[in-house]
Design a protein around this motif. Structure first.
Motif, PDB file in Angstrom:
ATOM      1  N   LYS A   1      -6.911  11.773  12.459  1.00  0.00           N
ATOM      2  CA  LYS A   1      -7.093  10.586  13.266  1.00  0.00           C
ATOM      3  C   LYS A   1      -6.639   9.371  12.466  1.00  0.00           C
ATOM      4  CE  LYS A   1     -11.425  12.513  15.209  1.00  0.00           C
ATOM      5  NZ  LYS A   1     -10.874  12.955  16.503  1.00  0.00           N
ATOM      6  N   ILE A   2      -6.460   8.250  13.168  1.00  0.00           N
ATOM      7  CA  ILE A   2      -6.120   6.994  12.504  1.00  0.00           C
ATOM      8  C   ILE A   2      -7.359   6.108  12.499  1.00  0.00           C
ATOM      9  CG2 ILE A   2      -4.662   4.945  12.514  1.00  0.00           C
ATOM     10  CD1 ILE A   2      -3.335   7.837  14.401  1.00  0.00           C
ATOM     11  N   PHE A   3      -7.797   5.741  11.294  1.00  0.00           N
ATOM     12  CA  PHE A   3      -9.009   4.952  11.109  1.00  0.00           C
ATOM     13  C   PHE A   3      -8.650   3.500  10.807  1.00  0.00           C
ATOM     14  CE2 PHE A   3     -10.073   9.313  10.410  1.00  0.00           C
ATOM     15  CZ  PHE A   3     -11.347   9.459  10.941  1.00  0.00           C
TER      16      PHE A   3
ATOM     17  N   MET B   1       0.845  -1.194   0.000  1.00  0.00           N
ATOM     18  CA  MET B   1       0.000   0.000   0.000  1.00  0.00           C
ATOM     19  C   MET B   1       0.877   1.240   0.000  1.00  0.00           C
ATOM     20  SD  MET B   1      -3.071  -1.048   2.685  1.00  0.00           S
ATOM     21  CE  MET B   1      -4.317  -0.045   1.827  1.00  0.00           C
ATOM     22  N   VAL B   2       0.391   2.310  -0.623  1.00  0.00           N
ATOM     23  CA  VAL B   2       1.042   3.617  -0.584  1.00  0.00           C
ATOM     24  C   VAL B   2      -0.040   4.681  -0.401  1.00  0.00           C
ATOM     25  CG1 VAL B   2       3.012   2.981  -2.039  1.00  0.00           C
ATOM     26  CG2 VAL B   2       0.932   3.887  -3.089  1.00  0.00           C
ATOM     27  N   THR B   3       0.380   5.882  -0.093  1.00  0.00           N
ATOM     28  CA  THR B   3      -0.565   7.000   0.015  1.00  0.00           C
ATOM     29  C   THR B   3      -1.142   7.344  -1.349  1.00  0.00           C
ATOM     30  OG1 THR B   3       0.399   7.962   2.006  1.00  0.00           O
ATOM     31  CG2 THR B   3      -0.737   9.473   0.511  1.00  0.00           C
TER      32      THR B   3
ATOM     33  N   ALA C   1      -0.733   7.254   4.399  1.00  0.00           N
ATOM     34  CA  ALA C   1       0.049   6.220   5.088  1.00  0.00           C
ATOM     35  C   ALA C   1      -0.747   4.987   5.502  1.00  0.00           C
ATOM     36  CB  ALA C   1       0.738   6.843   6.309  1.00  0.00           C
ATOM     37  N   PRO C   2      -1.414   4.312   4.552  1.00  0.00           N
ATOM     38  CA  PRO C   2      -2.147   3.100   4.926  1.00  0.00           C
ATOM     39  C   PRO C   2      -1.199   1.933   5.214  1.00  0.00           C
ATOM     40  CG  PRO C   2      -2.221   3.384   2.550  1.00  0.00           C
ATOM     41  CD  PRO C   2      -1.534   4.611   3.108  1.00  0.00           C
ATOM     42  N   GLU C   3      -1.569   1.125   6.200  1.00  0.00           N
ATOM     43  CA  GLU C   3      -0.831  -0.084   6.539  1.00  0.00           C
ATOM     44  C   GLU C   3      -1.798  -1.247   6.635  1.00  0.00           C
ATOM     45  OE1 GLU C   3       2.591   1.908   9.449  1.00  0.00           O
ATOM     46  OE2 GLU C   3       1.476   0.142  10.099  1.00  0.00           O
TER      47      GLU C   3
ATOM     48  N   PHE D   1      -5.162   3.755   8.558  1.00  0.00           N
ATOM     49  CA  PHE D   1      -4.826   4.882   7.701  1.00  0.00           C
ATOM     50  C   PHE D   1      -5.192   6.192   8.380  1.00  0.00           C
ATOM     51  CE2 PHE D   1      -9.193   3.848   6.730  1.00  0.00           C
ATOM     52  CZ  PHE D   1      -9.822   5.056   6.481  1.00  0.00           C
ATOM     53  N   THR D   2      -4.491   7.226   7.997  1.00  0.00           N
ATOM     54  CA  THR D   2      -4.744   8.567   8.518  1.00  0.00           C
ATOM     55  C   THR D   2      -5.722   9.298   7.607  1.00  0.00           C
ATOM     56  OG1 THR D   2      -2.504   8.664   9.396  1.00  0.00           O
ATOM     57  CG2 THR D   2      -3.658  10.756   9.149  1.00  0.00           C
TER      58      THR D   2
END
Length: 324
Positions: free
Chosen positions: A97-99, A29-31, A70-72, A84-85
């Motif tokens: 926030k981080i979802f 994954m990428v932004t 920045a998804p992980e 992700f943010t």
């Protein structure tokens, strides 16, 4: 170029790259800013050329409608989770926030991604990651504040489930060196955990992502340490991975880690900029192998020039032949 080498970058543009290896498959994954895309590939060098699927698109408005960063992807207790943010597009840093998304399918390309809301952190922030240690699950993120200049520091908290933290959010690293304050803000962000040799290494990115001097820092703790105790973490006074003017690599950072298909090699996945003051829009995804020092700490070396052929990760030649 022969069939046993490849060259960086793997994806251009490609910021905040994340790779997760599960059995014989790499997930990447990428932004993308306005959606969450997931790639899968049997090879590390081919992650950007693998199958790709958009797994989530945000609502037109609301708290997670803009600035998806920045998804992980992680696998926790047999289920898939993506962190992700995001924010509302209007409130700036204070609304970040981080979802969390959850998918119970064995293959994250199948099934349904369910929204689990946002992690209940004490501070607004970004770049959330998770790791398991000694039977407990932990969450680390970059929370905003003044350290002493405005920016972000790294907080850790224990998790009761993959989208909920409990207890204090402990500040374990804040910008304090000059190399952590380049580009106009004081930044510690992009944490990722690396376990090896009886130690925990928390690698993070320092300074602003658009600065030439964006680089990687490192916190180290012993395997027996209480990770919620700030004194358990020893901070390296110098960056452990930084720009190479000679190799034409600037602002290397926001990384993840993986291994070769046969598990014998360690690889770092990161983004970098190809020219000085090139700006964050030129971030591209690169990978390279790294080693270990005699004292058990990682040796990331120097970021490689994009003109240098890189030997395929060990076992990839066999993987390529199987899939031909």
């Amino acid at each position: 170029m022969t069939n046993d080498v490849f060259q960086n970058p793997l994806m251009d543009p490609g910021a905040d790259p994340w790779v997760y290896k599960d059995h014989n498959m790499y997930y990447f994954m990428v932004t993308r800013r306005n959606r969450l895309d997931l790639w899968k590939s049997p090879t590390l060098s081919g992650i950007a050329e693998g199958d790709c699927k958009t797994i989530w698109t945000p609502p037109q408005e609301g708290i997670n409608s803009q600035n998806l960063w920045a998804p992980e992807i992680h696998k926790i207790n047999g289920k898939w989770f993506v962190y992700f943010t995001a924010n509302d597009g209007d409130g700036g840093d204070k609304t970040r926030k981080i979802f969390v998304l959850e998918n119970s399918s064995e293959d994250p390309f199948e099934g349904e991604w369910i929204e689990r809301g946002y992690v209940n952190t004490e501070h607004p922030g970004l770049d959330g990651t998770v790791f398991e240690h000694d039977g407990h699950q932990y969450f680390v993120y970059a929370g905003y504040g003044n350290f002493p200049a405005y920016g972000s520091g790294l907080y850790i908290a224990e998790m009761t489930n993959p989208w909920t933290v409990t207890g204090p959010n402990v500040l374990i690293s804040k910008p304090e060196y000059e190399w952590e304050m380049q580009g106009g803000m004081a930044i510690n962000e992009g944490p990722v955990l690396l376990k090896r040799n009886g130690k925990l290494f928390l690698i993070y990115s320092a300074s602003t992502t658009w600065s030439d001097d964006y680089s990687l820092g490192m916190l180290t703790a012993s395997n027996e340490a209480d990770v919620l105790n700030v004194s358990s973490w020893d901070k390296s006074p110098h960056p452990v991975f930084k720009k190479s003017v000679e190799n034409g690599v600037f602002a290397p950072g926001h990384n993840s880690f993986s291994q070769s298909p046969d598990g014998t090699e360690d690889w770092i996945i990161y983004h970098a900029i190809p020219k000085s003051e090139g700006g964050s829009q030129l971030r591209s995804t690169r990978v390279q192998k790294f080693g270990w020092n005699e004292n058990g700490t990682p040796d990331f070396g120097i970021p490689l020039s994009t003109s240098v052929p890189i030997q395929l990760p060990s076992g990839e030649g066999l993987t390529n032949k199987v899939n031909e």
